[in-house]
Design a protein around this motif. Structure first.
Motif, short mmCIF file in Angstrom:
data_model
loop_
_atom_site.label_atom_id
_atom_site.label_comp_id
_atom_site.label_asym_id
_atom_site.label_seq_id
_atom_site.Cartn_x
_atom_site.Cartn_y
_atom_site.Cartn_z
N ALA A 138 4.75 -18.16 24.87
CA ALA A 138 3.62 -18.49 25.73
C ALA A 138 2.41 -17.49 25.57
O ALA A 138 1.14 -17.28 25.24
CB ALA A 138 3.67 -18.69 26.86
N LEU A 139 2.89 -15.87 24.74
CA LEU A 139 2.01 -14.96 25.36
C LEU A 139 2.16 -14.68 24.02
O LEU A 139 2.14 -13.09 23.19
CB LEU A 139 3.53 -14.02 25.97
N ASN A 140 1.63 -15.45 22.95
CA ASN A 140 1.79 -15.33 21.20
C ASN A 140 3.18 -14.14 20.54
O ASN A 140 2.45 -13.82 19.32
CB ASN A 140 0.29 -14.48 21.53
N PHE A 141 3.71 -14.18 20.85
CA PHE A 141 5.05 -13.66 20.11
C PHE A 141 5.31 -14.52 18.83
O PHE A 141 5.94 -15.80 19.12
CB PHE A 141 6.13 -12.88 21.10
N PRO A 142 5.11 -13.85 17.93
CA PRO A 142 5.89 -14.36 16.58
C PRO A 142 7.05 -14.66 16.83
O PRO A 142 8.01 -14.03 17.37
CB PRO A 142 5.40 -13.89 15.35
N GLU A 143 8.09 -15.48 15.57
CA GLU A 143 9.37 -16.22 15.82
C GLU A 143 9.70 -14.40 15.08
O GLU A 143 10.96 -14.15 16.05
CB GLU A 143 9.67 -16.44 15.04
#
Length: 353
Positions: A138-143
């Motif tokens: 949800a915090l926009n961390f990429p895989e």
């Protein structure tokens, strides 16, 4: 001679006096001027040089054993006598107890919260065990972000899925939260703007413990979401915080940075409180010390929690309480905060706020 020492050693180890008189008889028997140990040392003088090398050590250890046994019970009987001789006057004042003080981290956390409360911020809290969605996705961390690696995060076995849980909470493994940003997500999911809140709490990182790093530490993060919130609002909020915490003479600078959940992002430095900007080991002779990261909330984060990013904007910031405390009290070793050394903690008893 060796057999005698062995026999006497067994006798001493089994000896348990019931009275002080029995202990005195033991002293006379073994440690007196005409006692067993004196006789053994006289006998030792007559043994061959080869035997002395072996028996000398054994004899000294035997003597130490007898002395230790006597001293242990001597202290026992003397303390018992002192207790017995103490007058039992029920009108005497009680012995009392020591008044403790707040931990330095608790002092600084409270001071930070009080400063932001004056600006209308409220305190929000959340769980220390988090799912992938609230801690990363949800915090926009990429895989491929390194924070998702086991080398950086303490992952746990997945929890069993319940019928009442939303599907978003089942994405990925569970972990000890790496920041209190997860509380921001939960706050925005459960409510409607505007939001103005602080998120203090303990977080966990898979790091080697040293004077500058630990596997757990404490953060305070802040969130403000409303219509027409700008970077100028963020800067003025943090200017106010620094002046209140460190004094009006403290200088502030912002440096461009990157965080997955804010855009634009910045690191905020203050002039070193130890050397006053002249340069020292704490500031690496630069005159500046980084105290927090901040930025405008990325529109993707707002959309992930069903907030219209075209209508609302916001800013967020986060700081380590240990770093703030280090600068405030000039503490140079992070490990002192969690060692529970009473000599360290007593230094802060007068700082109760």
């Amino acid at each position: 001679m060796q057999s005698k020492i062995t026999q006497y050693t067994t006798e001493i180890e089994a000896f348990e006096p019931k009275t002080a008189e029995e202990l005195e008889n033991f002293r006379i028997q073994f440690l007196g001027t005409k006692g067993i140990i004196k006789d053994l040392f006289d006998e030792f003088k007559a043994v061959s040089p080869e035997e002395k090398r072996v028996l000398g050590k054994v004899l000294n250890e035997f003597k130490q054993l007898a002395e230790a046994k006597f001293n242990d019970y001597k202290d026992h009987f003397e303390s018992g006598k002192a207790e017995k001789d103490r007058p039992s006057d029920l009108t005497l004042t009680g012995e009392g107890f020591e008044i403790g003080g707040r931990h330095p981290l608790s002092l600084v956390r409270k001071e930070i919260v009080e400063i932001f409360k004056r600006l209308g911020f409220v305190v929000a809290e959340g769980p220390e065990i988090e799912d992938d969605w609230h801690n990363f996705s949800a915090l926009n961390f990429p895989e491929e972000h390194p924070a998702r690696d086991m080398q950086d995060t303490f992952f746990l076995a997945p929890l069993p899925k319940s019928e009442n849980q939303e599907s978003s909470e089942q994405k990925g493994a569970y972990a000890l939260r790496t920041h209190t940003s997860s509380v921001q997500v939960r706050l925005m999911e459960d409510g409607k703007p505007p939001f103005r809140a602080l998120m203090p709490g303990r977080v966990f990182r898979n790091e080697a413990i040293s004077a500058r790093a630990h596997c757990f530490f404490h953060q305070v993060e802040g969130l403000y979401v409303d219509e027409n919130v700008s970077f100028a609002d963020l800067k003025q909020t943090l200017y106010y915080f620094v002046q209140e915490l460190y004094g009006e003479g403290t200088k502030v600078r912002f440096r461009p940075s990157y965080f997955p959940f804010t855009e634009p992002s910045a690191e905020m430095d203050i002039s070193c409180t130890i050397c006053k900007g002249d340069g020292c080991q704490m500031c690496k002779h630069s005159g500046w010390v980084e105290i927090l990261g901040c930025g405008m909330i990325d529109p993707n984060v707002l959309e992930n929690v069903n907030i219209d990013s075209k209508k609302y904007t916001g800013f967020a910031f986060g700081m380590g309480i240990e770093r703030i405390t280090n600068l405030k009290y000039q503490i140079k070793d992070l490990r002192l905060f969690s060692e529970n050394d009473i000599r360290f903690l007593k230094q802060f008893q007068t700082d109760i706020i």
